[in-house]
Design an enzyme around this catalytic site. Structure first.
Site, PDB file in Angstrom:
ATOM      1  N   GLU A 331       0.835  -1.193   0.000  1.00  0.00           N
ATOM      2  CA  GLU A 331       0.000   0.000   0.000  1.00  0.00           C
ATOM      3  C   GLU A 331       0.871   1.245   0.000  1.00  0.00           C
ATOM      4  O   GLU A 331       1.656   1.455   0.934  1.00  0.00           O
ATOM      5  CB  GLU A 331      -0.909   0.029   1.230  1.00  0.00           C
ATOM      6  CG  GLU A 331      -2.042  -0.980   1.199  1.00  0.00           C
ATOM      7  CD  GLU A 331      -3.044  -0.756   2.330  1.00  0.00           C
ATOM      8  OE1 GLU A 331      -4.098  -1.402   2.306  1.00  0.00           O
ATOM      9  OE2 GLU A 331      -2.773   0.074   3.230  1.00  0.00           O
ATOM     10  N   CYS A 332       0.760   2.062  -1.012  1.00  0.00           N
ATOM     11  CA  CYS A 332       1.395   3.376  -1.087  1.00  0.00           C
ATOM     12  C   CYS A 332       2.915   3.274  -0.951  1.00  0.00           C
ATOM     13  O   CYS A 332       3.607   3.008  -1.931  1.00  0.00           O
ATOM     14  CB  CYS A 332       0.786   4.310  -0.046  1.00  0.00           C
ATOM     15  SG  CYS A 332       1.095   6.053  -0.408  1.00  0.00           S
TER      16      CYS A 332
END
EC number: 6.3.5.9
Length: 821
Positions: A331-332
């Site tokens: 994530e990210c």
């Protein structure tokens, strides 16, 4: 239902975080159990809340989790607490645009039927504060504004004017904070600096300020007035289930570069039968043993791109593992780490893409749709999430996206990989957690097939290039350095001290015993009676959440090692480089322990498969002198009938993530010291926690009254709520100070061992072929000599962490000795 209140404001920047965090710290200092919450998707503020309360900071976000779950998630996070403090987001009524305030602080306050206390920045106004407060209180009659805290007040007259205006509209003023207090946490491009990497969270200062300037008792009364909630607490075990009877390891990225993770993520994985093991991509050279799934969350890899790029061994393993089918979520920040490069620096390369800092911030709620089946998604399924970054990712080729975010393609995904900018709160979408857990449970079954065997083959290929690797046993034939002169096992750092020298040799972390602690120990003390260690044992047991039968107070680690040498017979093995006292105690008892010396080539990291079996194995964690923090799973995997772990410096590691202290400890003993953190070396107080049967055997060897009355009182004082909070602060400060020392040493050409202790082990070979201990003493510094530890030579020195000024002067002296300009 627990007492509760919401700290809100008319807009961002009014001081909500300072007041909320300070209130949490002040309440905890009163001995209360405080449950911390944050409205919205923010990851950083909950880190400060966690530090203030000692409990996980949790988020309450109706958009991410559904408004029907907010009460249940609150009840789950508040279980066992005396009071809950909920920090709002933005202005009180500001929510998702175009929704009438959905997801706002006011929305959550209504869902929890919680009173609201407004924080209003009064710097540029006086009587108008009353109008602002009145408008906020009357805008939505469903929201109960119970009072106001005035912030950034410039003078007594200013305070009186603003207070009068607020009271005229019928709202009590519950506190007045003067301006220029300099207690705010530092910020950068995405907001506050996270707790794990800040210069100074100033949480203790926030607590002191709130206690001094806010009516804490009145706030407690406001919180107590909240009515009972008729909700059933959220339970991850009702959301997911284990797909097999295995307990596969999910490696979760942590450390300074990966700080964004909702606590419910770990809880759902555990409920789905997974073992969550955190690793730090900045310092760990390998994934945790037995990794069957990889979770790379958010954070700031752009800040640490150079250090991440330097850890080539880990990046290679991750790249090959992902290619071999390892179930992986990124994530990210995790997406950036998996790219080929980040701001021109090489990254893992598992995703054919390049990342770079961009000119604008991308932030907002998103509705994500899967356009096909992937590791996490199903065709047409919607998931809510949040996007928050200032980087861009340029994909090479036509990779299939992870999601369509409001119709826009984002990230990449397949059967085993899901990498995206989107942050998803799994409590709102537990099917995502279940799908990942299902893949993780299936992964070990691939051992005979293509996926896992590809990784094994690549690892074997790299190993075969080493001349000291035995193919049949898969062990290093020469993991230890050649023998040198026998070290002086009785040497201690205090022998390196001399009048006038700056003490970098002794690891006592405070210059003097704190005055409050000295008063607790010696105030009104009765030395006429024989000491009874029972109160100390009970206090220590309560501190660790174990049965008192598992605890034995001792007169420092020296006595503990002597008791172990006498009470636990059989073949003994010492893992070195290690504090030499356990080996010295064994030899004094007439025993001849074996040594297993960890290799510099592996960063002195513990590799369980290379450690010989023993009836009694002793190891430090974090190890003195290397500072290396071994994984609890690696320690538990050691082939030992009885395992003794010296955790003398574990309380210097924030959160104590790898401690072996647990309610059940069969065949294990953990040693702790109170002398290092609290400046009690002259008092001698420590304790052992472990298997009750082993504790009983140690106690049988202990002389009567060996633990003095002052030492007993010290143990009780050092486990109080005040001491626990102060120890946590000292641990956080030590992380920053250690980093400062390590950077300065590295800058002058000294090789530093990555570690997590309040000292640094360094090899000065690049500066001199002989020991620099003497030349440093001539320049005013006492350091701990390395040749007294088995496995190290005279060019190794251990430096205790001190202040940046001392570090700077030490680095200057080393540069001069090494001929640096």
């Amino acid at each position: 239902m627990v007492s509760r209140l919401v700290i809100a404001a008319p807009s961002s920047g009014q001081g909500k975080t300072t007041v909320a965090t300070g209130l949490m710290a002040a309440l905890r200092a009163r001995g209360l159990e405080v449950a911390p919450f944050k409205v919205g998707p923010d990851y950083i503020d909950p880190g400060y809340h966690g530090l203030a309360t000692g409990r996980p900071g949790r988020n309450l976000d109706p958009f991410l989790c559904g408004e029907e779950r907010i009460g249940a998630l609150f009840a789950h996070g508040a279980a066992g607490a005396d009071v809950a403090v909920i920090e709002g987001v933005m202005g009180l009524f500001d929510g998702r645009l175009g929704t009438g305030g959905f997801g706002s602080t006011a929305h959550v306050a209504r869902l929890l039927d919680a009173p609201v206390v407004l924080v209003i920045d009064a710097r540029h106004t006086s009587r108008s504060v009353g109008a602002v407060a009145l408008g906020m209180a009357r805008f939505d009659p469903r929201v109960r504004v119970a009072g106001v805290i005035l912030n950034q007040v410039g003078s007594v007259r200013h305070a009186a004017e603003a207070r009068a205006a607020v009271e005229e509209v019928g709202l009590p003023v519950l506190g007045v904070l003067p301006k220029a207090l300099d207690i705010e946490a530092p910020s950068r491009h995405l907001g506050l600096v996270p707790v794990a990497e800040r210069d100074d969270s100033r949480v203790a200062a926030m607590g002191d300020v709130v206690a001094a300037h806010v009516d804490v008792a009145a706030l407690l009364a406001v919180a107590a007035a909240a009515p009972a909630l008729d909700v059933v607490a959220w339970d991850p075990a009702r959301e997911v289930s284990p797909p097999s009877d295995r307990r596969p390891v999910v490696a979760v990225a942590g450390g300074r570069a990966f700080t964004f993770r909702y606590p419910e993520t770990d809880e759902l994985l555990a409920a789905a039968g997974c073992r969550v093991v955190e690793f730090d991509p900045l310092v760990d050279s390998a994934l945790p043993a037995g990794t069957a799934g990889l979770w790379l969350g958010g954070g700031f890899p752009e800040v640490y791109a150079g250090e991440l790029a330097a850890n080539e061994a880990l990046m290679t393993e991750i790249r090959e593992s992902v290619a071999g089918g390892l179930p992986t979520i990124a994530e990210c920040a995790g997406l950036l780490y998996l790219c080929r490069s980040l701001d021109g620096r090489p990254m893992v390369g598992a995703v054919e893409a390049d990342a770079a800092m961009g000119p604008r911030l991308t932030m907002g709620y998103r509705v994500a749709v899967s356009d096909r089946p992937t590791l996490l998604g199903r065709t047409g399924e919607e998931v809510t999430g949040h996007e928050f970054h200032r980087t861009t990712v340029t994909l090479a080729g036509a990779a299939k996206s992870a999601w369509l975010l409001d119709g826009r393609a984002d990230g990449v995904a397949g059967e085993n990989l899901h990498a995206s900018y989107l942050h998803v709160h799994w409590a709102g979408h537990p099917q995502v957690a279940q799908r990942f857990a299902d893949a993780v449970h299936r992964y070990p079954a691939l051992g005979a097939g293509e996926g896992l065997s590809r990784w094994h083959d690549s690892t074997r290929t790299r190993a075969l290039t080493r001349p000291d690797f035995d193919v049949e046993s898969c062990h290093l034939l020469k993991p230890n350095p050649p023998p040198g002169p026998e070290p002086d096992l009785l040497h201690h750092g205090d022998r390196d001290l001399a009048p006038g020298l700056i003490d970098l040799a002794v690891n006592v972390r405070v210059p003097t015993t704190p005055a409050w602690l000295a008063e607790e120990i010696f105030g009104d003390i009765d030395l006429a009676a024989y000491p009874d260690p029972t109160p100390a044992r009970d206090a220590l047991a309560a501190h660790h959440g174990v049965d008192p039968a598992m605890v034995l107070p001792v007169a420092g680690a020296a006595e503990a090692f002597t008791l172990i040498a006498r009470a636990l017979p059989g073949d003994a093995l010492i893992v070195h480089p290690q504090f030499t006292e356990p080996e010295a105690a064994l030899r004094a008892a007439g025993r001849d322990p074996r040594r297993h010396v960890l290799s510099r080539d592996t960063g002195f990291r513990l590799i369980p498969s290379q450690v010989p079996a023993g009836e009694l194995t002793i190891v430090g964690n974090p190890t003195n002198p290397t500072g290396v923090l071994h994984r609890a799973d690696d320690l538990a995997a050691l082939p030992a009938a009885t395992l003794v772990v010296d955790e003398a410096f574990m309380d210097a590691v924030p959160g104590e993530p790898e401690t072996l202290i647990a309610p059940s400890m069969p065949g294990r003993l953990v040693l702790r010291s109170l002398t290092k953190t609290w400046g009690l070396a002259g008092l001698r107080i420590g304790y052992v926690v472990g298997d009750p049967a082993l504790i009983e055997r140690l106690a049988a060897q202990q002389p009567p009254w060996s633990v003095s009355t002052p030492a007993i009182r010290a143990a009780m004082a050092c486990t109080s709520a005040r001491a626990t909070a102060e120890a946590a602060r000292l641990a956080d400060e030590a992380v920053v100070a250690r980093e400062d020392l390590a950077v300065r040493l590295t800058d002058v050409g000294v090789a530093v061992v990555p570690g997590r202790a309040p000292f640094v082990l360094a090899d000065t070979t690049a500066l001199s072929a002989s020991s620099l201990r003497g030349p440093l003493a001539e320049r005013g510094f006492a350091v701990r000599r390395g040749e007294t530890f088995p496995g190290l030579g005279p060019t190794w020195l251990r430096f205790a962490v001190r202040t940046p000024d001392v570090h700077r002067r030490l680095a200057t002296a080393l540069a001069e000795l090494g001929g640096h300009p």
